[in-house]
Enzyme design. Structure first.
Site, PDB file in Angstrom:
ATOM      1  N   LYS A 181      50.905  -7.563  72.162  1.00  0.00           N
ATOM      2  CA  LYS A 181      50.126  -7.503  70.911  1.00  0.00           C
ATOM      3  C   LYS A 181      50.732  -8.467  69.881  1.00  0.00           C
ATOM      4  O   LYS A 181      51.862  -8.935  70.065  1.00  0.00           O
ATOM      5  CB  LYS A 181      50.128  -6.071  70.384  1.00  0.00           C
ATOM      6  N   TYR A 194      66.685 -21.489  41.823  1.00  0.00           N
ATOM      7  CA  TYR A 194      66.074 -20.681  40.762  1.00  0.00           C
ATOM      8  C   TYR A 194      66.990 -19.551  40.313  1.00  0.00           C
ATOM      9  O   TYR A 194      67.661 -18.918  41.133  1.00  0.00           O
ATOM     10  CB  TYR A 194      64.771 -20.055  41.265  1.00  0.00           C
TER      11      TYR A 194
END
Ligand SMILES: *Cc1c(COP(=O)(O)O)cnc(C)c1O
Length: 378
Positions: A36, A271
């Site tokens: 899956k 950042y």
């Protein structure tokens, strides 16, 4: 989308998946290949072909749509195999393809059963199904108490043909939760015997990868193996770690270094200026960020990469398509060189569980997310 247009290379070793499949088969019974979610990010079709070459004759996918894609591929390749849809039909569109593409759905509710029975009767065509039972996950499935009514309804809907009974273990990878696993096993046994007595002697399967490796008593005619196929140890970090011995990680992820430059003592990087250099150092800016599924959640968590064959720490915040590493110990690091985020050669290789631990998740999610980048099969 940034993914697929980045410098990432997800390298998949199909030989490792084949070897892991053989290892699971060595524990006995039929092993259903759970592929899956694009084979946990490893590539639905390529993995299906590799497993079929090892004799795998049953595949489990999630949605019916995934099943259709797989069936089309299998037909094209001339591979005959059963395709099982673990989610079962979710909405009205999911029913007709079950017949058209020979998909065996998990059926875990009376609502699904009635809809299937109605459709089968209208078309006059039988459909093999797998009956799904809830023995402890409380997610999907009939309960043990539903069995008498289920048997009644099945007798009234002879075109709905149960060929399999399944249930899913919640704690098979946890050495501290054996009692819960065994209780699920007992509940499932009772259900399987009641089905047999009711005239439905179906192929039963309960065990997932951890169940295959640790709970021989819970083996039935078949088992559903997922994560172990891809080489992650379901018992990583537990006292049962040795039970996953011999599994080989199939996925390696690498990307390119964009820039190498000095960072002076006292200078911050990225950042928020969350990281400040305590000494003069050299940093590599690497083309990996959260848009590539290299999570921002890895910022400041001590994550490492492999550059020039050495482990180097990731520093500062992970940006959208970039992040930084301290390469002071790798004097020959250059722009254009590879930085390995997952896997790699030798004892320094980064395991999916190690990356997952920095990330605050599990190997399954690491594979599914990083596997969305461009793949190369080696
Ligand atoms: C994903 C899944 C599996 C495989 O589990 P692993 O832990 O990856 O081996 C088995 N059964 C069901 C129902 C699943 O959804």
């Amino acid at each position: 989308m940034s993914i697929l247009f980045n410098k990432f290379e997800v390298r998949i070793r199909l030989a490792a998946i084949r070897a892991n499949y053989r290892l699971l088969c060595g524990h006995g019974g039929r092993v259903i290949g759970v592929i899956k979610a694009d084979a946990y990010g490893h590539g639905l079709c390529e993995v299906a072909r590799a497993l079929a070459q090892e004799g795998c004759d049953t595949f489990a996918i999630g949605s019916v749509e995934e099943g259709v894609a797989l069936r089309q591929f299998l037909r094209q390749e001339g591979i005959t195999a059963r395709v099982i849809a673990l989610l079962g039909p979710v909405d009205a569109e999911d029913y007709a393809p079950l017949w058209e593409h020979e998909i065996i759905p998990f059926v875990g509710s009376f609502r699904q059963l009635e809809t299937l029975a109605g459709q089968a009767a209208r078309m006059g065509k039988a459909l093999p199904v797998s009956l799904k039972f809830d023995t402890g996950m409380a997610r999907l499935g009939f309960t043990g108490a539903d069995v008498p009514r289920l048997l009644e309804r099945l007798r009234e809907a002879p075109l709905v043909r149960p060929v399999m009974a399944s249930s899913h273990l919640a704690t098979a990878d946890d050495p501290g939760a054996v009692e819960f696993v065994l209780e699920q096993g007992r509940r499932f046994e009772d259900i399987v015997s009641a089905l047999a007595q009711g005239g439905y002697p179906v192929e039963a399967n309960l065990a997932n990868s951890a169940g295959i490796l640790a709970h021989k008593k819970l083996h039935h005619q078949s088992q559903r193996g997922g994560i172990a196929l891809y080489g992650a140890n379901p018992f990583a970090g537990t006292s049962w770690e040795h039970l996953g011995k011999g599994l080989a990680q199939a996925m390696e992820v690498r990307t390119k270094i964009v820039s190498v430059h000095p960072l002076k003592k006292g200078q911050s990087i990225s950042y928020g200026a969350t990281y400040r250099a305590e000494r003069d150092m050299t940093v590599a800016i690497v083309a990996a960020g959260y848009a590539d599924a290299y999570s921002r959640g890895l910022s400041g968590k001590g994550a490492q990469m492999l550059i020039g064959g050495r482990r180097v720490p990731q520093i500062g915040r992970v940006c959208m398509q970039l992040c930084a590493c301290d390469v002071s110990e790798v004097p020959d690091a250059r722009p254009g060189d590879w930085a390995v985020l997952l896997g790699g050669e030798g004892p320094l290789a980064i395991s999916a569980d190690e990356l997952a631990s920095w990330w605050g998740t599990i190997s399954y999610e690491v594979f599914c997310l990083l596997g969305m980048n461009r793949r190369v099969f080696i």
